[in-house]
Motif scaffolding. Structure first.
Motif, PDB file in Angstrom:
ATOM      1  N   LEU A 192       0.830  -1.209   0.000  1.00 22.58           N
ATOM      2  CA  LEU A 192       0.000   0.000   0.000  1.00 22.58           C
ATOM      3  C   LEU A 192       0.865   1.259   0.000  1.00 22.58           C
ATOM      4  O   LEU A 192       0.562   2.234  -0.699  1.00 22.58           O
ATOM      5  CB  LEU A 192      -0.929  -0.015   1.210  1.00 22.58           C
ATOM      6  CG  LEU A 192      -1.933   1.117   1.320  1.00 22.58           C
ATOM      7  CD1 LEU A 192      -2.862   1.121   0.115  1.00 22.58           C
ATOM      8  CD2 LEU A 192      -2.731   0.988   2.601  1.00 22.58           C
ATOM      9  N   SER A 193       1.960   1.227   0.730  1.00 20.87           N
ATOM     10  CA  SER A 193       2.887   2.353   0.753  1.00 20.87           C
ATOM     11  C   SER A 193       3.514   2.576  -0.622  1.00 20.87           C
ATOM     12  O   SER A 193       3.618   3.716  -1.088  1.00 20.87           O
ATOM     13  CB  SER A 193       3.971   2.096   1.787  1.00 20.87           C
ATOM     14  OG  SER A 193       4.971   3.060   1.706  1.00 20.87           O
ATOM     15  N   LEU A 194       3.913   1.494  -1.278  1.00 19.97           N
ATOM     16  CA  LEU A 194       4.486   1.618  -2.622  1.00 19.97           C
ATOM     17  C   LEU A 194       3.472   2.130  -3.633  1.00 19.97           C
ATOM     18  O   LEU A 194       3.818   2.909  -4.532  1.00 19.97           O
ATOM     19  CB  LEU A 194       5.059   0.282  -3.071  1.00 19.97           C
ATOM     20  CG  LEU A 194       6.290  -0.203  -2.308  1.00 19.97           C
ATOM     21  CD1 LEU A 194       6.661  -1.613  -2.755  1.00 19.97           C
ATOM     22  CD2 LEU A 194       7.446   0.744  -2.501  1.00 19.97           C
ATOM     23  N   VAL A 195       2.218   1.716  -3.493  1.00 19.70           N
ATOM     24  CA  VAL A 195       1.164   2.207  -4.385  1.00 19.70           C
ATOM     25  C   VAL A 195       0.967   3.710  -4.188  1.00 19.70           C
ATOM     26  O   VAL A 195       0.832   4.464  -5.162  1.00 19.70           O
ATOM     27  CB  VAL A 195      -0.147   1.427  -4.148  1.00 19.70           C
ATOM     28  CG1 VAL A 195      -1.327   2.110  -4.807  1.00 19.70           C
ATOM     29  CG2 VAL A 195      -0.017   0.000  -4.656  1.00 19.70           C
ATOM     30  N   ILE A 196       0.971   4.159  -2.936  1.00 19.46           N
ATOM     31  CA  ILE A 196       0.808   5.593  -2.666  1.00 19.46           C
ATOM     32  C   ILE A 196       1.965   6.381  -3.265  1.00 19.46           C
ATOM     33  O   ILE A 196       1.759   7.421  -3.900  1.00 19.46           O
ATOM     34  CB  ILE A 196       0.690   5.842  -1.149  1.00 19.46           C
ATOM     35  CG1 ILE A 196      -0.638   5.306  -0.628  1.00 19.46           C
ATOM     36  CG2 ILE A 196       0.821   7.326  -0.821  1.00 19.46           C
ATOM     37  CD1 ILE A 196      -0.769   5.329   0.867  1.00 19.46           C
ATOM     38  N   ILE A 197       3.185   5.888  -3.100  1.00 17.93           N
ATOM     39  CA  ILE A 197       4.342   6.587  -3.663  1.00 17.93           C
ATOM     40  C   ILE A 197       4.269   6.617  -5.186  1.00 17.93           C
ATOM     41  O   ILE A 197       4.574   7.630  -5.821  1.00 17.93           O
ATOM     42  CB  ILE A 197       5.657   5.932  -3.181  1.00 17.93           C
ATOM     43  CG1 ILE A 197       5.856   6.207  -1.694  1.00 17.93           C
ATOM     44  CG2 ILE A 197       6.850   6.437  -3.974  1.00 17.93           C
ATOM     45  CD1 ILE A 197       7.025   5.488  -1.085  1.00 17.93           C
ATOM     46  N   LYS A 198       3.830   5.525  -5.803  1.00 16.95           N
ATOM     47  CA  LYS A 198       3.711   5.479  -7.267  1.00 16.95           C
ATOM     48  C   LYS A 198       2.652   6.453  -7.768  1.00 16.95           C
ATOM     49  O   LYS A 198       2.868   7.156  -8.758  1.00 16.95           O
ATOM     50  CB  LYS A 198       3.374   4.040  -7.698  1.00 16.95           C
ATOM     51  CG  LYS A 198       3.448   3.816  -9.153  1.00 16.95           C
ATOM     52  CD  LYS A 198       4.877   3.918  -9.636  1.00 16.95           C
ATOM     53  CE  LYS A 198       4.951   3.535 -11.082  1.00 16.95           C
ATOM     54  NZ  LYS A 198       6.286   3.734 -11.617  1.00 16.95           N
ATOM     55  N   VAL A 199       1.523   6.523  -7.071  1.00 16.05           N
ATOM     56  CA  VAL A 199       0.459   7.443  -7.468  1.00 16.05           C
ATOM     57  C   VAL A 199       0.929   8.898  -7.332  1.00 16.05           C
ATOM     58  O   VAL A 199       0.661   9.737  -8.195  1.00 16.05           O
ATOM     59  CB  VAL A 199      -0.815   7.198  -6.633  1.00 16.05           C
ATOM     60  CG1 VAL A 199      -1.821   8.319  -6.790  1.00 16.05           C
ATOM     61  CG2 VAL A 199      -1.440   5.857  -7.007  1.00 16.05           C
ATOM     62  N   VAL A 200       1.666   9.191  -6.274  1.00 19.03           N
ATOM     63  CA  VAL A 200       2.189  10.537  -6.075  1.00 19.03           C
ATOM     64  C   VAL A 200       3.175  10.898  -7.184  1.00 19.03           C
ATOM     65  O   VAL A 200       3.127  12.004  -7.724  1.00 19.03           O
ATOM     66  CB  VAL A 200       2.844  10.658  -4.679  1.00 19.03           C
ATOM     67  CG1 VAL A 200       3.666  11.941  -4.571  1.00 19.03           C
ATOM     68  CG2 VAL A 200       1.793  10.618  -3.606  1.00 19.03           C
ATOM     69  N   SER A 201       4.038   9.982  -7.560  1.00 18.59           N
ATOM     70  CA  SER A 201       4.996  10.279  -8.620  1.00 18.59           C
ATOM     71  C   SER A 201       4.327  10.443  -9.973  1.00 18.59           C
ATOM     72  O   SER A 201       4.753  11.247 -10.777  1.00 18.59           O
ATOM     73  CB  SER A 201       6.075   9.198  -8.673  1.00 18.59           C
ATOM     74  OG  SER A 201       5.518   7.977  -9.097  1.00 18.59           O
ATOM     75  N   ILE A 202       3.260   9.681 -10.222  1.00 16.91           N
ATOM     76  CA  ILE A 202       2.528   9.834 -11.483  1.00 16.91           C
ATOM     77  C   ILE A 202       1.835  11.195 -11.533  1.00 16.91           C
ATOM     78  O   ILE A 202       1.832  11.872 -12.554  1.00 16.91           O
ATOM     79  CB  ILE A 202       1.528   8.673 -11.671  1.00 16.91           C
ATOM     80  CG1 ILE A 202       2.269   7.387 -11.969  1.00 16.91           C
ATOM     81  CG2 ILE A 202       0.526   8.986 -12.772  1.00 16.91           C
ATOM     82  CD1 ILE A 202       1.390   6.162 -12.000  1.00 16.91           C
ATOM     83  N   LYS A 203       1.243  11.613 -10.401  1.00 15.13           N
ATOM     84  CA  LYS A 203       0.575  12.910 -10.356  1.00 15.13           C
ATOM     85  C   LYS A 203       1.558  14.049 -10.517  1.00 15.13           C
ATOM     86  O   LYS A 203       1.225  15.084 -11.102  1.00 15.13           O
ATOM     87  CB  LYS A 203      -0.195  13.072  -9.047  1.00 15.13           C
ATOM     88  CG  LYS A 203      -1.481  12.308  -9.028  1.00 15.13           C
ATOM     89  CD  LYS A 203      -2.263  12.623  -7.771  1.00 15.13           C
ATOM     90  CE  LYS A 203      -3.572  11.862  -7.774  1.00 15.13           C
ATOM     91  NZ  LYS A 203      -4.377  12.167  -6.570  1.00 15.13           N
TER      92      LYS A 203
END
Length: 91
Positions: free
Chosen positions: A77-88
């Motif tokens: 879940l932490s990695l998903v949040i970081i990935k979403v933040v980097s995409i945004k």
């Protein structure tokens, strides 16, 4: 009382993850409290808090499949949040 290496491995991994998560969480809180504006600093601090929670989970609970599953779910879940933040940030 028997000695098992997997208890030691779980404790070492838990200490490392908790230390890294708490340290990064403190740095992200400093970013939030600084005068400069940082995009998505709150979501990054939540992500680091999940890493710390994963390490604390490994430290305080017994060696079970449920404990490891919960910790791995926190990390994913932490990695998903970081990935979403980097995409945004790239848009």
């Amino acid at each position: 009382m028997e000695f098992h290496y997997y208890y030691v491995i779980q404790d070492i991994i838990g200490v490392l993850m908790a230390f890294i998560g708490i340290r990064m969480f403190m740095l992200s809180i400093q970013m939030i409290l600084s005068k400069k504006k940082f995009k998505n600093a709150v979501s990054l601090s939540i992500s680091y808090a999940l890493i710390a929670a994963s390490g604390i989970n490994l430290l305080f609970y017994n060696f079970e499949l449920k404990t490891w599953t919960r910790s791995i779910a926190f990390i994913i879940l932490s990695l998903v949040i970081i990935k979403v933040v980097s995409i945004k940030n790239n848009q």
